[in-house]
Design a protein around this motif. Structure first.
Motif: not given
Length: 542
Positions: A150-176
């Motif tokens: 579960q901790e592997y996903a924690r950086p994504l939560m940090r990216l959300r904080d950056i998106a909201e506070k810095n008016d940015a948007t993220f598109l992340v590629i992952h594998h199936s």
């Protein structure tokens, strides 16, 4: 906050988009697929649409945005080849300035992201910014946790904080995974705002069709879309949304009416409209129009927001500009002045004339008695051509409309950021000048509808031209070809009406604007219909 304060602050907020219907601002979108399905090339195509402020099928960017392309997965040589194949070098230097690439970055380096965002904001404080990360796995090689933790996903939560506070948007590629779901812990899926899945239609590796599924979203309704990959340009085309019809999957596209509504909002970006106003402007019944607006807002193509102090909704696209808004209903702008029914030649002004006489600013042009016309109207192209105004070589300093030939490929228009345009042909005579440059119109100009009836423009009303007939002409009306500049058939119709009415003042007006030389429209009309020569026999006392 109290409930009242909270709702006052956030209750009327509407969704803002980098790419309408697909990428909401200040969100994180996760795209996953198995290897070799084209994830990076698809994202590369979308990023080019964004920096151009372009269009992808029926979906478009409200304005050009900036892209930070973080590529640590496929290698620099392949990435460089992709960018060249997808046409990034064909863009103007100004567009290229909105794209930057970072090939050495780890997901824990949040300070670098903030620095890059700050550099863009320094150039453009209101910039739309998309940060593309390819991929979650290659940027997480220094993580102490496995994908299943579960901790592997924690950086994504940090990216959300950056998106909201810095008016940015993220598109992340992952594998199936082998089961077709996003690989790793469910915490990855739960930590993002949107999840897209890209998969093949069948097992044939030569089949360029793909299915893009919106598995999760907080901004619009989910859906499945069929895409087609072009191996020659490395580009992607949207074929439509897939729907189950009687147990069989079919491709659904937007109707011409829905596209007309989208086009109207795009030409009035930032201005909110209520349903009743739109019904009057577009000429649609209110109930079907309300259903169309609800449908398009659920797809993210237009935005909906409750009107302050009212239960009614506003519909709009782009950044809402309330300064452009008046609350006066359109019906109140219509005048009951009986002079609108009177024939007044003094109110007529030619295209290109210096200015209207003072008495003409609010009055109609000649309301010619209508006669049956044999003129047939051809279908207008969905995409209008382009026209320019250049002076004629005569003493009246009238303007000649020069028709430009744009060889626009419809498929390219729908799926590439910019249309392909051929050079304008100089001094080409006007025969079928159906296209009008809305931004070059001015008070006094005359447009003709599809039946050949003239409309003199009097003043701008909330981004639309009001005519002498009290008809509002919108940018979309012009774009879809409902109104055009004078053509030979239009002038021929007016000449017939003048012959029938024997009105010398009408004849003088027509000669002043559309006559005066052997190359004029009036001369061409008489040459095409010899019986119209009778118009020159009308005398002043008749």
């Amino acid at each position: 906050m109290s409930l009242k304060d909270y709702l006052e602050k956030y209750g009327n907020a509407s969704e803002h988009w980098l790419l309408r219907g697909w990428i909401p601002k200040q969100t994180i979108t996760l795209l996953h697929a198995k290897g070799g399905k084209g994830k990076t090339r698809l994202v590369g195509h979308i990023c080019r649409v964004i920096i151009n402020g372009g269009q992808w099928g029926d979906y478009y960017a409200d304005k050009p945005g900036y892209v930070l392309f973080i590529e640590t997965d496929q290698g620099d040589r392949v990435t460089a080849e992709q960018l060249k194949e997808q046409g990034y070098l064909d863009d103007s230097p100004e567009v290229q300035e909105r794209f930057s690439i970072l090939s050495d970055w780890k997901i824990e380096q949040f300070g670098i992201l903030r620095q890059k965002i700050a550099e863009i904001k320094e150039k453009d404080p209101k910039a739309n910014i998309l940060i593309m990360i390819d991929s979650l796995s290659s940027t997480s090689t220094q993580s102490l946790y496995s994908e299943n933790d579960q901790e592997y996903a924690r950086p994504l939560m940090r990216l959300r904080d950056i998106a909201e506070k810095n008016d940015a948007t993220f598109l992340v590629i992952h594998h199936s995974s082998s089961q077709g779901t996003a690989r790793g812990s469910t915490a990855i899926y739960n930590s993002v705002d949107q999840v897209w899945k890209l998969e093949s239609v069948d097992d044939d590796p030569r089949d360029c069709r793909r299915i893009l599924t919106i598995e999760k979203t907080r901004s619009r309704e989910p859906g499945r879309y069929q895409l087609e990959y072009d191996p020659n340009t490395w580009g992607w085309h949207i074929k439509g949304m897939l729907l189950d019809v009687d147990g069989e999957e079919q491709i659904e596209n937007y109707s011409q009416r829905e596209r007309s509504i989208i086009g109207f909002f795009r030409s009035h970006a930032g201005t909110p409209f209520e349903v009743q106003e739109l019904a009057e402007i577009l000429g649609y019944a209110s109930d079907p129009l309300r259903r169309d607006l609800g449908f398009l807002s659920r797809r993210g193509l237009i935005s909906k927001q409750q009107k302050p102090g009212s239960r009614a909704n506003w519909y709009f696209v782009g950044e809402l500009k309330l300064s452009d808004r008046t609350d006066r209903p359109i019906a109140e702008e219509k005048s009951e002045n009986p002079k609108t029914k009177i024939f007044q030649n003094s109110a007529i002004a030619s295209i290109g004339s210096p200015k209207l006489p003072p008495e003409a600013s609010e009055e109609p042009i000649a309301n010619l008695r209508s006669l049956r016309s044999d003129r047939s109207v051809n279908d207008f192209p969905e995409t209008p051509t382009q026209q320019g105004l250049q002076p004629k070589n005569d003493k009246k300093e009238a303007l000649q409309i020069i028709h430009a030939d744009l060889g626009v490929c419809n498929e390219s228009l729908q799926n590439t950021p910019q249309p392909i345009v051929k050079p304008v042909k100089e001094q080409e005579p006007i025969i079928d000048a159906r296209s009008v440059d809305f931004d070059k119109l001015k008070a006094g100009d005359v447009l003709f509808d599809q039946k050949g009836n003239p409309y003199q423009l009097t003043k701008m009303v909330r981004g639309m031209w009001q005519s002498h007939r009290r008809k509002l002409i919108s940018r979309n009306d012009v774009r879809i070809g409902d109104y055009h500049l004078a053509m030979v058939e239009d002038i021929a119709k007016l000449v017939r009406q003048i012959i029938n009415s024997k009105d010398f003042k009408q004849f003088q007006w027509l000669c002043k604007i559309y006559g005066g030389s052997p190359e004029s429209l009036m001369a061409e009309a008489v040459d095409k219909y010899p019986e119209l020569i009778e118009v020159y026999n009308i005398e002043e006392d008749s």
